[in-house]
Design an enzyme around this catalytic site. Structure first.
Site, PDB file in Angstrom:
ATOM      1  N   LYS A  94       0.862  -1.187   0.000  1.00  0.00           N
ATOM      2  CA  LYS A  94       0.000   0.000   0.000  1.00  0.00           C
ATOM      3  C   LYS A  94       0.897   1.236   0.000  1.00  0.00           C
ATOM      4  O   LYS A  94       1.784   1.379   0.839  1.00  0.00           O
ATOM      5  CB  LYS A  94      -0.870  -0.023   1.254  1.00  0.00           C
ATOM      6  CG  LYS A  94      -2.155   0.715   1.126  1.00  0.00           C
ATOM      7  CD  LYS A  94      -3.003   0.396   2.342  1.00  0.00           C
ATOM      8  CE  LYS A  94      -4.312   1.097   2.303  1.00  0.00           C
ATOM      9  NZ  LYS A  94      -4.930   1.093   3.631  1.00  0.00           N
TER      10      LYS A  94
HETATM   11  C1  E4P Z   1      -8.256   1.417   3.838  1.00  0.00           C
HETATM   12  O1  E4P Z   1      -7.518   1.058   2.953  1.00  0.00           O
HETATM   13  C2  E4P Z   1      -8.113   2.737   4.494  1.00  0.00           C
HETATM   14  O2  E4P Z   1      -6.862   2.865   5.073  1.00  0.00           O
HETATM   15  C3  E4P Z   1      -9.205   2.959   5.502  1.00  0.00           C
HETATM   16  O3  E4P Z   1     -10.426   2.522   4.948  1.00  0.00           O
HETATM   17  C4  E4P Z   1      -9.286   4.382   5.988  1.00  0.00           C
HETATM   18  O4  E4P Z   1     -10.452   4.562   6.754  1.00  0.00           O
HETATM   19  P1  E4P Z   1     -10.688   5.839   7.682  1.00  0.00           P
HETATM   20  O5  E4P Z   1     -10.893   7.026   6.806  1.00  0.00           O
HETATM   21  O6  E4P Z   1     -11.923   5.499   8.458  1.00  0.00           O
HETATM   22  O7  E4P Z   1      -9.465   5.982   8.538  1.00  0.00           O
END
Ligand code: E4P
Length: 211
Positions: free
Chosen positions: A83
Site C-alpha cells: 500500500k
Molecule cells: C483502507 O484502505 C483505508 O486505510 C481505511 O479505509 C481508511 O479509513 P478511515 O478514513 O476510516 O481511517
C-alpha cells in the site's frame, strides 16, 4: 463485489473469516498502531487467517526507500500487496514495483486525475476514501461513479477498492457505483447482516411455530 475487511484486529479477522465471504484484508498505520504490535508480526498472523490480498502500507516517504521497504514486506507472505500513498514519490515507486510484478494499492486517492496517475503507473488497486470525502461535504459516491467510468473508458485492469467506509450506506453506494471491492470495518460488516424487518419476521415465524 468482493468484500475485504479493513482492520488489523486479529479477533475481528478470525470471526469474519468464519463467515466465508471475506476475500482480503486492508491495514494502515493507524489500524496497526491501534493494536500496539509491530507491522511484521500482525501481517504474518493475518496472512495465516485469510487467503487473499493483504495490503500492508509503507512508512517511508521517498521512492527508493518505499521500494526497499516493499521488497522486504513482500518476503513476509505471497499475498502481500504494497500500500503506497498517492504522492509523486509513491507513483514513482508503484511504476518500479509493478514492473517487477509486485502488487500495489495506491491509497488516499481523492480525485480522478490522481486515479489516472495510479492506473498509468500500473497500480493493481486504487483506494478512494469515501468517508473522508463525505466528512468534507464532498461526495465519495460520486468519486467512485466517476472512477468506474474512467476505468471503463481506458480498460484499466486496476481494481477500485472503496475505502474509508463508515456505514452500510457507504457500502450500498459503493456497490451501486460499481466499485470492484469494498474494504469494510468489522462493525459495518456485522451491521450489513441486519435489517429490522428480518429480525421482526423471524420473531413472527417463531411465535407462529409455538402455537
Ligand atoms: C483502507 O484502505 C483505508 O486505510 C481505511 O479505509 C481508511 O479509513 P478511515 O478514513 O476510516 O481511517
Amino acid at each position: 463485489m468482493k468484500l475485504f475487511i479493513d482492520t488489523a484486529n486479529i479477533e475481528e479477522i478470525k470471526e469474519a473469516a468464519t463467515w466465508g465471504v471475506i476475500k482480503g484484508v486492508t491495514t494502515n498505520p493507524s489500524l496497526i498502531a491501534k493494536e500496539g504490535r509491530n507491522l511484521k508480526d500482525v501481517i504474518q498472523e493475518i496472512a495465516s487467517l485469510i487467503d487473499g490480498p493483504l495490503s500492508a502500507e509503507v512508512q517511508e516517504a521517498d521512492a527508493n526507500s518505499m521500494i526497499n521497504e516493499a521488497l522486504e514486506l513482500v518476503k513476509i507472505h505471497k499475498n502481500i500487496v504494497i500500500k503506497i500513498p498517492m504522492t509523486l514519490e509513491g507513483i514513482k515507486a508503484v511504476s518500479v514495483l509493478s514492473k517487477k510484478g509486485i502488487k500495489t494499492n495506491v491509497t488516499l486517492v481523492f480525485s480522478i486525475p490522481q486515479a489516472i496517475m495510479a492506473c498509468e503507473a500500473g497500480a493493481s488497486y486504487i483506494s478512494p476514501f469515501m468517508g473522508r470525502l463525505d466528512d468534507m461535504n464532498s461526495s465519495g459516491e460520486e468519486l467512485i461513479q466517476k472512477m468506474v467510468l474512467m476505468k471503463e473508458n481506458y480498460h484499466y485492469d486496476t481494481e477500485i477498492i472503496a475505502a474509508s467506509i463508515r456505514s452500510t450506506l457507504h457500502l450500498e453506494q459503493a456497490a451501486l457505483a460499481g466499485a470492484d471491492i469494498a474494504t469494510v470495518p468489522f462493525k459495518v460488516l456485522k451491521a450489513s447482516l441486519i435489517h429490522p424487518l428480518t429480525t421482526n419476521g423471524l420473531k413472527i415465524f417463531a411465535d407462529a411455530s409455538k402455537k
